[in-house]
Design a protein around this motif. Sequence first.
Motif, PDB file in Angstrom:
ATOM      1  N   SER A   1      12.650 -24.775  62.657  1.00 23.26           N
ATOM      2  CA  SER A   1      13.157 -24.271  64.064  1.00 23.26           C
ATOM      3  C   SER A   1      13.998 -23.302  63.214  1.00 23.26           C
ATOM      4  O   SER A   1      14.543 -23.398  62.174  1.00 23.26           O
ATOM      5  CB  SER A   1      14.030 -25.174  64.725  1.00 23.26           C
ATOM      6  OG  SER A   1      15.253 -25.525  64.059  1.00 23.26           O
TER       7      SER A   1
ATOM      8  N   PRO B   1       3.718 -34.190  69.612  1.00 21.06           N
ATOM      9  CA  PRO B   1       5.066 -34.228  69.964  1.00 21.06           C
ATOM     10  C   PRO B   1       6.204 -34.897  69.124  1.00 21.06           C
ATOM     11  O   PRO B   1       7.302 -34.403  68.870  1.00 21.06           O
ATOM     12  CB  PRO B   1       5.118 -35.019  71.351  1.00 21.06           C
ATOM     13  CG  PRO B   1       3.617 -34.722  71.888  1.00 21.06           C
ATOM     14  CD  PRO B   1       2.857 -34.328  70.546  1.00 21.06           C
ATOM     15  N   PRO B   2       5.729 -36.132  68.335  1.00 21.34           N
ATOM     16  CA  PRO B   2       6.629 -36.797  67.434  1.00 21.34           C
ATOM     17  C   PRO B   2       6.962 -35.741  66.342  1.00 21.34           C
ATOM     18  O   PRO B   2       8.218 -35.965  65.767  1.00 21.34           O
ATOM     19  CB  PRO B   2       5.729 -37.859  66.932  1.00 21.34           C
ATOM     20  CG  PRO B   2       4.753 -38.150  67.933  1.00 21.34           C
ATOM     21  CD  PRO B   2       4.536 -36.835  68.407  1.00 21.34           C
TER      22      PRO B   2
ATOM     23  N   ASP C   1      11.803 -25.950  68.801  1.00 25.21           N
ATOM     24  CA  ASP C   1      12.097 -25.300  69.865  1.00 25.21           C
ATOM     25  C   ASP C   1      11.080 -23.997  70.204  1.00 25.21           C
ATOM     26  O   ASP C   1      10.034 -23.989  69.294  1.00 25.21           O
ATOM     27  CB  ASP C   1      13.701 -25.104  70.303  1.00 25.21           C
ATOM     28  CG  ASP C   1      14.221 -24.065  69.534  1.00 25.21           C
ATOM     29  OD1 ASP C   1      13.546 -23.549  68.491  1.00 25.21           O
ATOM     30  OD2 ASP C   1      15.298 -24.281  69.434  1.00 25.21           O
TER      31      ASP C   1
ATOM     32  N   SER D   1      13.015 -30.998  65.485  1.00 26.83           N
ATOM     33  CA  SER D   1      13.952 -30.360  66.493  1.00 26.83           C
ATOM     34  C   SER D   1      13.256 -29.001  66.714  1.00 26.83           C
ATOM     35  O   SER D   1      14.087 -28.040  66.892  1.00 26.83           O
ATOM     36  CB  SER D   1      15.274 -30.119  65.957  1.00 26.83           C
ATOM     37  OG  SER D   1      15.851 -31.381  65.882  1.00 26.83           O
TER      38      SER D   1
ATOM     39  N   ARG E   1       7.142 -32.547  66.556  1.00 28.50           N
ATOM     40  CA  ARG E   1       7.941 -31.392  67.078  1.00 28.50           C
ATOM     41  C   ARG E   1       9.409 -32.197  67.153  1.00 28.50           C
ATOM     42  O   ARG E   1      10.298 -31.328  66.953  1.00 28.50           O
ATOM     43  CB  ARG E   1       7.541 -31.023  68.464  1.00 28.50           C
ATOM     44  CG  ARG E   1       6.176 -30.275  68.361  1.00 28.50           C
ATOM     45  CD  ARG E   1       6.072 -29.383  69.619  1.00 28.50           C
ATOM     46  NE  ARG E   1       5.904 -30.233  70.829  1.00 28.50           N
ATOM     47  CZ  ARG E   1       4.720 -30.845  71.499  1.00 28.50           C
ATOM     48  NH1 ARG E   1       3.483 -30.521  70.993  1.00 28.50           N
ATOM     49  NH2 ARG E   1       5.087 -31.393  72.624  1.00 28.50           N
ATOM     50  N   GLN E   2       9.513 -33.302  67.896  1.00 26.67           N
ATOM     51  CA  GLN E   2      10.766 -33.931  67.748  1.00 26.67           C
ATOM     52  C   GLN E   2      11.798 -34.127  66.469  1.00 26.67           C
ATOM     53  O   GLN E   2      12.815 -34.019  66.402  1.00 26.67           O
ATOM     54  CB  GLN E   2      10.614 -35.318  68.619  1.00 26.67           C
ATOM     55  CG  GLN E   2      12.069 -35.969  68.845  1.00 26.67           C
ATOM     56  CD  GLN E   2      11.710 -37.346  69.684  1.00 26.67           C
ATOM     57  OE1 GLN E   2      10.666 -37.921  69.748  1.00 26.67           O
ATOM     58  NE2 GLN E   2      12.749 -37.982  69.937  1.00 26.67           N
TER      59      GLN E   2
END
Length: 152
Positions: free
Chosen positions: A121, A96-97, A105, A103, A99-100
């Motif tokens: 992305s 998750p960190p 999606d 950005s 992916r964040q």
Amino acid sequence: MFRGASSIVLDAKGRIAIPKRYRPLLCAEDSAPLVLTVDIHSPCLLLYPLQAWSAVEQKLARLSDTQPSERAVKRLLLGYASDVEIDRMGRVLIPPPLRQFASLDKQLMLVGQLNKFEIWSEQNWQSQIEASHAAVEAEAFIDNQRLQEFAL
């Protein structure tokens, strides 16, 4: 060596499927982990086979812990670095960190960069491509002679 850009999908669990043509190259080290980290210059992730990442770590080890900019590079690249593995279905889980940070999606681009992949992305990739085209055109205007060496 990795080259080409592939459109891929991030599933609901945060996994991507590595295109089949790349899997033998990534799995060549008897299930050695891959290393996934951030790009310090762009909003994307970098996916390295362990052997290529080891060369990066050797370079990072030579950076100073007292110079703020060098320490910042180490902090970002090593701090975000995660060992990941390709599962039996050819998928890689992106933490998750990470992916964040990028950005990420649903729609992504996996872009070969010789010894590693960039994971973008789709929206950021399109913006990057437009900026790259503009930079090449500006450079061509400024220094057309030098760019002619690269013409195919």
